[in-house]
Scaffold this motif. Sequence first.
Motif, short mmCIF file in Angstrom:
data_model
loop_
_atom_site.label_atom_id
_atom_site.label_comp_id
_atom_site.label_asym_id
_atom_site.label_seq_id
_atom_site.Cartn_x
_atom_site.Cartn_y
_atom_site.Cartn_z
N TYR A 9 11.96 -1.37 0.35
CA TYR A 9 13.08 -2.24 0.72
C TYR A 9 12.69 -3.70 0.51
CZ TYR A 9 15.33 1.64 3.19
OH TYR A 9 15.93 2.83 3.50
N LEU A 73 20.44 -9.58 3.65
CA LEU A 73 20.84 -8.57 2.68
C LEU A 73 19.69 -7.60 2.50
CD1 LEU A 73 22.93 -7.66 0.50
CD2 LEU A 73 21.69 -9.13 -1.09
N GLU A 75 18.15 -4.52 0.33
CA GLU A 75 18.18 -3.80 -0.95
C GLU A 75 17.07 -2.77 -0.96
OE1 GLU A 75 20.43 -3.97 -3.13
OE2 GLU A 75 21.37 -5.92 -2.86
N PRO A 76 17.27 -1.59 -1.54
CA PRO A 76 18.49 -1.17 -2.22
C PRO A 76 19.61 -0.89 -1.23
CG PRO A 76 16.91 0.62 -2.18
CD PRO A 76 16.22 -0.57 -1.57
N HIS A 78 22.53 -2.85 -1.18
CA HIS A 78 23.44 -3.99 -1.15
C HIS A 78 24.13 -4.10 0.21
CE1 HIS A 78 24.60 -7.06 -3.94
NE2 HIS A 78 25.89 -6.87 -3.74
N THR A 79 23.35 -3.94 1.30
CA THR A 79 23.89 -3.95 2.66
C THR A 79 23.71 -5.32 3.28
OG1 THR A 79 23.25 -1.63 2.89
CG2 THR A 79 23.79 -2.82 4.91
N MET A 80 24.84 -5.98 3.59
CA MET A 80 24.82 -7.31 4.19
C MET A 80 25.04 -7.16 5.70
SD MET A 80 24.83 -10.75 3.90
CE MET A 80 25.23 -11.21 2.23
N TRP A 113 33.41 -9.13 1.81
CA TRP A 113 32.28 -8.69 0.99
C TRP A 113 32.79 -7.92 -0.20
CZ3 TRP A 113 27.81 -10.41 0.02
CH2 TRP A 113 26.73 -9.63 -0.40
N GLU A 115 33.45 -5.01 -3.21
CA GLU A 115 32.60 -4.47 -4.26
C GLU A 115 32.05 -5.59 -5.14
OE1 GLU A 115 31.58 -1.25 -4.82
OE2 GLU A 115 32.47 -0.95 -2.84
N PRO A 116 30.84 -5.42 -5.66
CA PRO A 116 30.31 -6.42 -6.58
C PRO A 116 31.12 -6.44 -7.88
CG PRO A 116 28.75 -4.59 -6.29
CD PRO A 116 29.91 -4.34 -5.40
#
Length: 124
Positions: A9, A73, A75-76, A78-80, A113, A115-116
Amino acid sequence: MMGIPQPAYYIFKCQQSAPPGMPKPSCVSQNNPESQQLMQHLSQQLMMKGIIATVQPIQTSCLNRCQQGPVMLVEPGHTMYVGLTKEKIDRIIEEHILGGKVVDEYVIDESVWGEPIDPASMVR
C-alpha cells in the motif's frame, strides 16, 4: 538476495497548509492542532505495528478535496478517506490496511469524487 519489499500500500496524506487568514480550508490547519499531527501519527502507527516496510506513507501537497479535509488517498484501490482524526487513521490501518476491508463511513462521498477520467479522453 533479500532487499526492501515492494509496498503493498501507498498512503498519500495531504500536508497542504494554507497561510493564516486564508478563507480556503486546508488539510493541515493552524485552527486544528490535531491536523498538524496526523502524518506523524500515521507513520508512528505503521512503525509500531512493524508494517512500515510494506505500507509507504507519503506526504503530498493538495489533493484537491480541501472541503473534506484532512484527507488521504490509499493505493491500490483509489480510496480517498476524509475528515481524518487519529482515531479514524487507527481504524483505517486496522480494518483496511491489515484487514483488507475499506472503512466505508470515512470514504469521500461519490458526489465529490466519482470515477476517474481517462487522460486520453481529455487530449485536445
